[in-house]
Design a protein around this motif. Sequence first.
Motif, PDB file in Angstrom:
ATOM      1  N   PRO A  82       0.807  -1.226   0.000  1.00  0.00           N
ATOM      2  CA  PRO A  82       0.000   0.000   0.000  1.00  0.00           C
ATOM      3  C   PRO A  82       0.840   1.277   0.000  1.00  0.00           C
ATOM      4  O   PRO A  82       0.493   2.257  -0.659  1.00  0.00           O
TER       5      PRO A  82
ATOM      6  N   ASP B 246       0.907   3.903  -3.116  1.00  0.00           N
ATOM      7  CA  ASP B 246       0.627   5.340  -2.898  1.00  0.00           C
ATOM      8  C   ASP B 246       1.748   6.193  -3.489  1.00  0.00           C
ATOM      9  O   ASP B 246       1.495   7.255  -4.072  1.00  0.00           O
ATOM     10  N   SER B 247       2.983   5.721  -3.349  1.00  0.00           N
ATOM     11  CA  SER B 247       4.130   6.460  -3.908  1.00  0.00           C
ATOM     12  C   SER B 247       4.075   6.476  -5.432  1.00  0.00           C
ATOM     13  O   SER B 247       4.372   7.489  -6.064  1.00  0.00           O
TER      14      SER B 247
ATOM     15  N   ARG C 283       1.352   6.205  -7.277  1.00  0.00           N
ATOM     16  CA  ARG C 283       0.261   7.113  -7.674  1.00  0.00           C
ATOM     17  C   ARG C 283       0.706   8.573  -7.590  1.00  0.00           C
ATOM     18  O   ARG C 283       0.319   9.397  -8.431  1.00  0.00           O
TER      19      ARG C 283
END
Length: 206
Positions: A185, A189-190, A192
């Motif tokens: 996760p 997130d990084s 994205r």
Amino acid sequence: MKSKIIENKKIKENNLLQAAFNLFTKEDITNVSVNDIVKSAGVAKGTFYLYFKDKYQIRDILIQKEAHRLFEEAHKQLEKNDIRNFEDSVIFLINQVLIRLENNPLILKFVERNLSWGVFHAQLNTAIDNDSFNLIKEFNEIATANGYEFENSEVILYLIVELTGSTCYNSILHSQPLPIEEYKPILFDSIRAILSQGKKKKLGQA
């Protein structure tokens, strides 16, 4: 006759590649000699040097091929799932590669931290013949279709694959800094955040 000669040469080259792959996934390259490779392949030592400069070149070609195969298989799964969103598509692709590496620690140890180098080197040279899948081209096409624009898409893609390859090796094998399922996760997130730069630029945002 000529086609038969070409076919025989290709068989010998493939035998050498397969023999080297089998040895490199069991032993450190420092413990594997050219003699070991040719003995396993069932060819003369001189034949080896018709195709490869040394054992390090054959290792590099194998890394390129394996990295290419991982992404090509992941792309096939992406097409089956028909994911249209750009960022979701990239995350899905990366996750499929990670799942394959999780399920095959021998391949993970062989590719080691060279995942990104393998992908990009393969795209920029002729080590893989008749390349049917081009990761950079596919990335650009999906990005454009979804309204993303990058000044240098190859650098963006390189950052993503490098981030994945360099950090997930220890996460999968040693649960460092976190077990892979806890780490994913944060990684996604990084990714994205990196991809969102293209969307902001396209929309003219600061």
